[in-house]
Scaffold this motif. Structure first.
Motif, PDB file in Angstrom:
ATOM      1  N   LEU A 144     -16.809   1.239 -15.158  1.00 48.48           N
ATOM      2  CA  LEU A 144     -15.922   0.620 -16.133  1.00 48.48           C
ATOM      3  C   LEU A 144     -15.834   1.470 -17.406  1.00 48.48           C
ATOM      4  O   LEU A 144     -14.749   1.619 -17.979  1.00 48.48           O
ATOM      5  N   ALA A 145     -16.968   2.022 -17.836  1.00 46.58           N
ATOM      6  CA  ALA A 145     -16.959   2.885 -19.026  1.00 46.58           C
ATOM      7  C   ALA A 145     -16.078   4.110 -18.797  1.00 46.58           C
ATOM      8  O   ALA A 145     -15.325   4.527 -19.690  1.00 46.58           O
ATOM      9  N   ARG A 146     -16.171   4.703 -17.590  1.00 43.98           N
ATOM     10  CA  ARG A 146     -15.336   5.869 -17.277  1.00 43.98           C
ATOM     11  C   ARG A 146     -13.853   5.507 -17.237  1.00 43.98           C
ATOM     12  O   ARG A 146     -12.991   6.360 -17.501  1.00 43.98           O
ATOM     13  N   GLN A 147     -13.554   4.249 -16.907  1.00 43.74           N
ATOM     14  CA  GLN A 147     -12.162   3.799 -16.843  1.00 43.74           C
ATOM     15  C   GLN A 147     -11.606   3.434 -18.212  1.00 43.74           C
ATOM     16  O   GLN A 147     -10.450   3.017 -18.332  1.00 43.74           O
ATOM     17  N   GLY A 148     -12.424   3.566 -19.248  1.00 43.33           N
ATOM     18  CA  GLY A 148     -11.949   3.301 -20.596  1.00 43.33           C
ATOM     19  C   GLY A 148     -12.174   1.884 -21.088  1.00 43.33           C
ATOM     20  O   GLY A 148     -11.725   1.526 -22.183  1.00 43.33           O
ATOM     21  N   VAL A 149     -12.875   1.069 -20.285  1.00 43.14           N
ATOM     22  CA  VAL A 149     -13.196  -0.295 -20.722  1.00 43.14           C
ATOM     23  C   VAL A 149     -14.246  -0.215 -21.832  1.00 43.14           C
ATOM     24  O   VAL A 149     -15.239   0.505 -21.714  1.00 43.14           O
ATOM     25  N   ARG A 150     -14.013  -0.939 -22.905  1.00 41.38           N
ATOM     26  CA  ARG A 150     -14.987  -0.990 -24.001  1.00 41.38           C
ATOM     27  C   ARG A 150     -15.392  -2.420 -24.330  1.00 41.38           C
ATOM     28  O   ARG A 150     -16.494  -2.660 -24.813  1.00 41.38           O
ATOM     29  N   ARG A 151     -14.518  -3.385 -24.061  1.00 38.33           N
ATOM     30  CA  ARG A 151     -14.800  -4.788 -24.361  1.00 38.33           C
ATOM     31  C   ARG A 151     -15.013  -5.537 -23.053  1.00 38.33           C
ATOM     32  O   ARG A 151     -14.165  -5.494 -22.158  1.00 38.33           O
ATOM     33  N   LEU A 152     -16.139  -6.226 -22.960  1.00 38.32           N
ATOM     34  CA  LEU A 152     -16.574  -6.781 -21.688  1.00 38.32           C
ATOM     35  C   LEU A 152     -17.190  -8.160 -21.887  1.00 38.32           C
ATOM     36  O   LEU A 152     -17.868  -8.406 -22.887  1.00 38.32           O
ATOM     37  N   THR A 153     -16.929  -9.065 -20.957  1.00 36.26           N
ATOM     38  CA  THR A 153     -17.741 -10.271 -20.826  1.00 36.26           C
ATOM     39  C   THR A 153     -18.721  -9.994 -19.701  1.00 36.26           C
ATOM     40  O   THR A 153     -18.312  -9.880 -18.535  1.00 36.26           O
ATOM     41  N   LEU A 154     -19.984  -9.834 -20.038  1.00 35.59           N
ATOM     42  CA  LEU A 154     -20.994  -9.430 -19.064  1.00 35.59           C
ATOM     43  C   LEU A 154     -21.962 -10.573 -18.807  1.00 35.59           C
ATOM     44  O   LEU A 154     -22.625 -11.059 -19.712  1.00 35.59           O
ATOM     45  N   CYS A 155     -22.027 -10.980 -17.560  1.00 37.81           N
ATOM     46  CA  CYS A 155     -23.018 -11.957 -17.106  1.00 37.81           C
ATOM     47  C   CYS A 155     -24.134 -11.155 -16.448  1.00 37.81           C
ATOM     48  O   CYS A 155     -23.979 -10.669 -15.326  1.00 37.81           O
ATOM     49  N   ALA A 156     -25.248 -10.978 -17.147  1.00 42.44           N
ATOM     50  CA  ALA A 156     -26.300 -10.093 -16.647  1.00 42.44           C
ATOM     51  C   ALA A 156     -27.613 -10.360 -17.362  1.00 42.44           C
ATOM     52  O   ALA A 156     -27.655 -10.981 -18.429  1.00 42.44           O
ATOM     53  N   ALA A 157     -28.681  -9.841 -16.772  1.00 42.24           N
ATOM     54  CA  ALA A 157     -30.007  -9.920 -17.372  1.00 42.24           C
ATOM     55  C   ALA A 157     -30.066  -9.018 -18.607  1.00 42.24           C
ATOM     56  O   ALA A 157     -29.243  -8.105 -18.764  1.00 42.24           O
ATOM     57  N   PRO A 158     -31.039  -9.239 -19.496  1.00 44.24           N
ATOM     58  CA  PRO A 158     -31.117  -8.481 -20.751  1.00 44.24           C
ATOM     59  C   PRO A 158     -31.117  -6.963 -20.573  1.00 44.24           C
ATOM     60  O   PRO A 158     -30.527  -6.242 -21.378  1.00 44.24           O
ATOM     61  N   LEU A 159     -31.753  -6.463 -19.514  1.00 47.15           N
ATOM     62  CA  LEU A 159     -31.812  -5.017 -19.304  1.00 47.15           C
ATOM     63  C   LEU A 159     -30.424  -4.431 -19.087  1.00 47.15           C
ATOM     64  O   LEU A 159     -30.112  -3.336 -19.578  1.00 47.15           O
TER      65      LEU A 159
END
Length: 214
Positions: free
Chosen positions: A62-77
């Protein structure tokens, strides 16, 4: 390896592979750096560059695709890894929603994840595994279980995924190693994901099947 412990034959297998070994995992609650450190503590030396983790791999994509703003459902790490990649994992106006394994999710927190998706924001899922086996072979809920809950809330839900059974991580690992599919073999314990990923990548597959408690 399961639930933080090695199987008794793991060390000998890793030693036999040597520098040829690559780890391609659907785990989405950790990073290559963290897993390499964990393995080192268990007596196995695998460099982070030889490890691909589905959650981290998707964040990097996603970072390589130019995404910078994200809603991330994930563990703290993974939240910390997203920030290190220059992503805002708690953006108010996300460009993408990414679902990873997060034991903190509940029936009260899953529904709001669908709000940006309803507005047309693409949903990404780190992997579609409903469960993975613990050391005794018993199922442990995985990211796919969270996805199943979202699909129950919103039938017809669409998403993108790079984790197994998709071939993306396997193809990336071979490219990094400078190998062709005919020169590689994939070893895994899930024919539905590992086996299908190997087939999609054009690789041979060895299916490890364990009896409960073995």
């Amino acid at each position: 390896m399961s639930e933080g412990r090695l199987f008794e034959e793991t060390a000998a297998f890793a030693d036999g592979c040597g520098d040829r070994l690559r780890i391609v995992s659907n785990r989405s609650d950790s990073t290559a750096e963290a897993l390499a450190s964990q393995l080192s503590g268990l007596g196995l030396s695998v460099p982070p560059a030889h490890i691909l983790m589905a959650g981290e791999f998707t964040l990097q994509h996603l970072a390589r695709q130019g995404v910078r703003r994200l809603t991330l459902c994930a563990a703290p790490l993974l939240m910390a890894r997203a920030r290190a990649l220059g992503l805002d994992p708690e953006a108010r106006d996300p460009q993408a929603v990414l679902l990873c394994r997060d034991p903190a999710q509940t029936v009260d927190t899953l529904g709001p994840l669908l709000a940006p998706v309803a507005r047309g924001v693409p949903l990404w899922v780190s992997n579609e595994d409903v469960s993975h086996p613990d050391h005794a072979g018993r199922p442990v809920a995985e990211t796919g279980a969270l996805l199943a809950a979202l699909r129950a809330i919103r039938p017809g839900l669409a998403w993108h995924c790079l984790g197994k059974p998709h071939a993306a991580m396997l193809l990336h690992a071979m490219a990094e190693a400078g190998l062709e599919p005919a020169q590689s073999v994939f070893v895994g314990d899930n024919a539905a994901t590992d086996g299908r990923a190997a087939e999609a990548a054009g690789m041979s597959f060895i299916h490890i099947q364990r009896r409960a408690g073995k």
